[in-house]
Enzyme design. Structure first.
Site, PDB file in Angstrom:
ATOM      1  N   SER A   1      -9.476   0.844   3.119  1.00 50.12           N
ATOM      2  CA  SER A   1      -8.673   1.737   2.322  1.00 50.12           C
ATOM      3  C   SER A   1      -7.563   1.059   1.519  1.00 50.12           C
ATOM      4  O   SER A   1      -7.025   1.659   0.594  1.00 50.12           O
ATOM      5  CB  SER A   1      -8.023   2.780   3.238  1.00 50.12           C
ATOM      6  OG  SER A   1      -7.155   2.145   4.163  1.00 50.12           O
TER       7      SER A   1
ATOM      8  N   SER B   1      -9.510  -1.842   7.119  1.00 54.85           N
ATOM      9  CA  SER B   1      -8.922  -1.473   5.825  1.00 54.85           C
ATOM     10  C   SER B   1      -8.152  -2.584   5.116  1.00 54.85           C
ATOM     11  O   SER B   1      -7.793  -2.430   3.962  1.00 54.85           O
ATOM     12  CB  SER B   1      -7.996  -0.256   5.994  1.00 54.85           C
ATOM     13  OG  SER B   1      -8.770   0.912   6.026  1.00 54.85           O
TER      14      SER B   1
ATOM     15  N   LYS C   1       0.862  -1.176   0.000  1.00 51.31           N
ATOM     16  CA  LYS C   1       0.000   0.000   0.000  1.00 51.31           C
ATOM     17  C   LYS C   1       0.904   1.233   0.000  1.00 51.31           C
ATOM     18  O   LYS C   1       1.998   1.209   0.594  1.00 51.31           O
ATOM     19  CB  LYS C   1      -0.839  -0.059   1.280  1.00 51.31           C
ATOM     20  CG  LYS C   1      -1.938   0.968   1.437  1.00 51.31           C
ATOM     21  CD  LYS C   1      -2.695   0.658   2.750  1.00 51.31           C
ATOM     22  CE  LYS C   1      -3.862   1.590   2.992  1.00 51.31           C
ATOM     23  NZ  LYS C   1      -4.621   1.214   4.203  1.00 51.31           N
TER      24      LYS C   1
END
Lengths: 96, 488, 486
Positions: free
Chosen positions: C154, C178, C79
């Site tokens: 996310s 997330s 990420k």
């Protein structure tokens, strides 16, 4: 406990965020919507809960040893406004 | 009816702790003279994703101060974030302590300039990180007028202990004495160099007035006092200013004022657009800080004698005067040195006198600490032993002392180098010296011989020269009779 | 089988046996990424040249019979809030668009030391604030099962990339779900470890007391392999446990759950849950019972307040964590004539609307006069919730729950309704509030979309969860590679 537009502006100043007048209205609405959800927390009886330091998680102690870092030049190179060895900021009108 | 006023002062003293590395990262704390932004890393530059880890030594030093002040060293404490924006703050918050400081409570007792006892309660002492430094490259180096400021984060993250007093201080001289006493303590414990000029000890004062008609003036915070003298001057100024305003029926507003040492005035700082709201909350990156009871006890057992204890001991055990004791008890090393001399057989008062005058003089000249002083206490004691036995005059002893300090030589070598012979100068050696002096000062000798020395000035002069030649090692009466005989 | 469809463990084995070179393996994944990326937009910064250079260095090392790490040659994706030395780290924000960190996140370092090859940095909601990856400042990411739908968030880019075969392993951060919610939406494994299991150093935080770093994978073995590499102590993170971690892969051998008790949360029954999710839960429950486990109802009376607590605590911490973005040291910086103007303009121009909303809310709940009513109250309610979980785990070994109440929703469907968006974290955030390990795994498919189910364990009870997951995987089979449907 309704949030006023003035309160939103005050909070924005604290957070150093600029909010336009049109945004303030929307944000106040959003705040109030969320706060109504938060209000339900008051239903929970927390009188018995003491905010004590929990000794299960203990912060580790570092030894007092110096280690130098090799990234200073790369850090300064990323400065939006650099003056040789310094980070530079525009004039400070407000005192600390 | 004339109004009377009562001054109320509380002090916040920030002490930089003498650790090698910063409070939450391994960068060096040695920022004075360092290239700007050279002692930095992702943690103290506040780079995204970096995390703090506590320096255990800083915790110990803080606890030592607490133990010395009779504070409760709290076993379970934690760090909070104090949120505000400023250019010298790299994270947008300062890691500090809030509801659970490492040291709670305490008391400092000291004598004022008149020798009267003063007691000031300590509220708390907590750990926090220092901010970076700003440079304002304007014409006069001040903030106002600079179009830009430059930021150096070398100092950012250096450990500070903030010692907060109760508002127990009643006059500016007491504020000065309190600060002197805190400074002496942190130096004595080796916790900080306590230097106000360089900023390793910084004092902020809260001062207000209570008026006899029942009014209370608001509390005013005074900053930027960089010496003991400016602390006292700033507070004296502020006492007068506040009393004048109140006497004229005016009001004192809660504000922060800056001391301007050049102007000799406090000045209101530009009023902020809003009051600070620091939004303190527990720092989630740092679990609770636990100082176990064992650890506190271990520290307690390692605590040295405290300066006020040493001062009393020097008076009680060694019979020193209050003034000598106070000067020596400024430094743990000076006291240890004196103790060393006494243990090696020196007479305490004489040794104290020597340490206070000769040793401290050399330290000042050479700008070294007593740990680096070349002469061991035993060596000084051996010089003093010769003086005690009448084998060395004080003057000769000082010459020997200087040679030993200069060359690092032993007692015998130093005596030879200084041309000093242990014991009395008498007999034929003294006679030689007298003859040499008389020959070199024939005019004076002739005046004495021919009776032209009605007030004995010339004969005293000649005696003095002989004594000097012998480095005080001759008997004055013997010298006088010898000169008289030679010139009769 | 195509190289990009194979598992990390499988790739590592064939690299070790010299069946394939690292270059071949990396190239296969890079070309898969290249082919899929126009459809999915999962990656902010692809690292093709860097990956190729690293692959050839690893191949040279292997040719000298140097000791390869357990992940040698295995491609991975992180990420874009994981700091990577010399590679820009944007957090999907204008604020950090050009920022190149001079240091690596600990997790990235551990992975590279194990021989893994970073091939790209994935899209996300800006500063990890969101549940759909639609709050990225740059672009939205498609769900690999239906690109008109969101991949969740996310960590949506990481989940989509793993599901679509860009890499067998991807990594994300989980503050309120997330990792798990996008894992459910993309049909892969996604694991949020116990708080303190994995170092957070160098991962740009959202809410420090809730954030944990964890892996995405398409096999349980890969997930556990990744955990063995990243779940290690780190002296730079004071919240990272210094205790030894178990050999996670031992859980793979478990076939029998006799004596184990599975908890079902009474309070979750009342929630509005999609039928497909309920169906997947039911079949997982049957599998666990067939393996010998017994099912027990547990009660978490305060769990319903989790959402409110979360939306107080997380923004509060974020408002402080993101205060450092002031235009002075790095990142976006606006033209300004004074310091105060620099702050306002930089933060106004650098942060997107959802981030600003949360920063304002976080500042509000910490501000004087409201701290006790909101922040402090939330902390106390969380303390109660933790106690309830403790009691539950004295009765059961792990909890079976939905990951999300719905299947992947369409892009734009919830973007105008923050509250509804927040609701998708309902089942995931209790684990963050209580610091518990929680795994989302694929529980089947409904009309071509994956359905996620969640296993929650006691603190440091990772092995309970992994054992149950091993049993479920043996029964349901591996999740499918998502590229097939495109």
């Amino acid at each position: 406990m309704a949030v006023t537009e003035d309160e939103v502006k005050h909070v924005a100043r604290l957070a150093r965020l600029e909010v336009g007048d049109d945004e303030v209205v929307a944000l106040a609405g959003h705040f109030n919507l969320i706060l109504t959800h938060f209000e339900r927390l008051q239903e929970v009886d927390t009188s018995g809960v003491v905010d004590v330091v929990d000794a299960v998680d203990v912060t580790p102690w570092r030894n007092d040893e110096v280690a130098s870092w090799d990234g200073r030049e790369r850090a300064l190179a990323q400065a939006p406004d650099r003056d040789e060895d310094y980070f530079r900021v525009p004039q400070i009108l407000e005192e600390a | 009816m004339a109004l009377s006023f009562q001054t109320v002062i509380g002090l916040e003293i920030h002490v930089q702790l003498a650790t090698k590395s910063k409070l939450f990262c391994s960068c060096s704390t040695d920022y004075i003279g360092a290239r700007p932004n050279s002692n930095v890393c992702p943690v103290c530059l506040g780079m995204p994703g970096s995390l703090p880890v506590v320096n255990g030594r800083a915790v110990e030093l803080a606890a030592m101060v607490g133990l010395a002040l009779g504070s409760k060293v709290q076993q379970a404490t934690r760090f909070h974030r104090k949120n505000y924006f400023y250019a010298d703050l790299s994270k947008g918050y300062q890691i500090s302590q809030f509801d659970l400081p490492i040291c709670a409570g305490g008391l400092l007792v000291f004598d004022d300039d008149e020798g009267k006892e003063v007691r000031v309660a300590i509220t708390r002492a907590h750990l926090e990180e220092d901010a970076g430094k700003l440079v304002h490259p304007s014409v006069d180096g001040r903030l106002a007028g600079a179009l830009h400021s430059l930021v150096d984060y070398n100092r950012g993250g250096v450990p500070l202990l903030e010692i907060v007093s109760e508002p127990d201080i009643t006059c500016p001289p007491h504020a000065r004495r309190y600060t002197e006493e805190i400074r002496r303590l942190v130096r004595y414990l080796g916790v900080s160099d306590g230097d106000m000029e360089s900023g390793s000890l910084r004092v902020d004062a809260n001062i207000s007035q209570k008026v006899s008609d029942g009014r209370w003036g608001s509390r005013v915070e005074i900053k930027n006092m960089n010496s003991l003298r400016s602390l006292e001057r700033a507070l004296e100024y502020e006492v007068k200013r506040q009393r004048k305003v109140l006497a004229e029926g005016g009001e004192i507003h809660q504000e922060t004022r800056h001391w301007d040492d050049g102007e000799g005035k406090t000045r209101s700082m530009r009023s902020k657009e809003e009051a600070h709201d620091y939004r303190y909350f527990p720092d989630p990156d740092l679990p609770p800080l636990i100082v176990t009871a064992d650890r506190i006890e271990a520290l307690r057992s390692l605590m040295p004698e405290l300066p006020w204890q040493a001062e009393r001991r020097l008076v009680d055990a060694y019979g020193l005067g209050a003034d000598d004791a106070k000067v020596l008890a400024e430094s743990a090393a000076a006291v240890a040195y004196l103790d060393g001399c006494v243990q090696a057989g020196a007479e305490a008062k004489r040794a104290a006198n020597w340490v206070r005058t000769e040793v401290l003089r050399v330290l000042n000249e050479r700008k070294i600490s007593i740990e680096a002083f070349p002469l061991k206490p035993e060596s000084l004691a051996s010089i003093l032993a010769l003086v005690d036995r009448g084998k060395l005059s004080t003057t000769a002893a000082k010459d020997v002392f200087d040679v030993m300090v200069r060359d690092g030589s032993g007692l015998d070598t130093a005596m030879a180098a200084a041309g000093v012979v242990s014991g009395r100068v008498e007999g034929s050696r003294l006679e030689e010296i007298v003859e040499k002096v008389l020959a070199e000062n024939a005019d004076a000798a002739e005046a004495v011989r021919s009776g032209k020395d009605p007030k004995d000035k010339k004969i005293k002069f000649l005696q003095g020269l002989v004594m000097r030649e012998t480095r005080g090692q001759a008997d004055v009466a013997q010298v006088a009779s010898l000169i008289a005989r030679k010139l009769s | 089988m195509k190289l990009y469809a194979r598992s990390a463990a499988d790739l590592a084995r064939s690299i070790r046996s010299k069946e394939h070179s690292v270059a071949e393996v990396v190239e296969a994944h890079l070309s898969r990424m290249e082919r899929m990326e126009p459809i999915l937009s999962a990656i902010i910064t692809p690292l093709k040249e860097e990956a190729r250079a690293r692959a050839s260095a690893l191949d040279i090392a292997l040719s000298r019979d140097e000791n390869p790490g357990p992940l040698t040659g295995v491609p991975f994706i992180v990420k874009d809030n994981f700091c990577t030395r010399g590679v820009r780290t944007t957090c999907a924000s204008r604020m950090l668009e050009g920022w190149v960190p001079p240091y690596d996140a600990t997790v990235v370092r551990y992975l590279e030391e194990a021989g893994a090859v970073l091939i790209g940095k994935a899209n996300m909601d800006e500063f990890a604030m969101g549940s759909s990856t639609e709050h990225s400042a740059f672009f939205t990411t498609g769900n690999p099962w239906d690109p008109r739908r969101v991949p969740g968030g996310s960590s949506g880019g990481s989940a989509a990339a793993c599901a679509a075969g860009y890499a067998p392993l991807a990594f994300g951060s989980d503050t309120g779900g997330s990792i798990r919610q996008p894992a459910a939406f993309c049909g892969v494994y996604g694991f949020k470890p116990t708080y303190g299991m994995v170092s957070r150093y160098g991962v740009v935080p959202f809410a420090s007391s809730l954030d944990q770093i964890g892996p995405f994978s398409r096999t349980l073995e890969d997930l556990l392999l990744a955990m063995e590499v990243i779940a290690r102590p780190d002296e730079r993170d004071a919240t990272c446990s210094r205790a030894l971690r178990p050999d996670f892969r031992k859980a793979l051998d478990v076939t029998d759950l006799r004596g184990k008790r599975v908890g079902l949360v009474k309070e979750f029954e009342g929630y509005d849950i999609d039928g497909a999710v309920i169906e997947s839960l039911r079949s997982a429950r049957e599998i666990l019972i067939d393996a010998g486990a017994s099912v027990v109802d547990v009660t978490l009376p305060t769990v319903g307040h989790g959402l409110a607590c979360y939306y107080i605590i997380a923004p509060a911490e974020a408002s402080s964590n993101l205060a450092r973005f002031d235009g002075v040291r790095y990142g976006f910086s606006a033209e300004a004539d004074s310091l105060i103007e620099l702050y306002h303009k930089t933060r106004q121009g650098g942060f997107g609307p959802e981030v600003k909303r949360r920063l304002l809310m976080g500042t509000y709940v910490l501000s004087s006069g409201y701290y006790d009513a909101y922040y402090n109250k939330a902390l106390k309610v969380v303390a109660i919730l933790r106690g309830e979980f403790d009691r539950a785990f004295s009765e059961v070994d792990f909890i079976l729950a939905p990951t999300t109440p719905t299947l992947p929703f369409r892009k734009g469907e919830n973007i105008g309704d923050p509250i509804r968006m927040y609701m998708s974290d309902l089942f995931t955030l209790p684990a963050n509030m209580a610091g518990l390990p929680a795994l989302s795994l694929n529980g089947g498919y409904s009309e071509g979309l994956p359905v996620g189910i969640q296993l929650i364990g006691p603190r440091f009870g990772e092995m309970e969860i992994f054992s149950a997951a091993a049993v479920i995987e043996k029964s349901l089979g591996l999740p499918r590679l998502a590229g097939g449907v495109l």
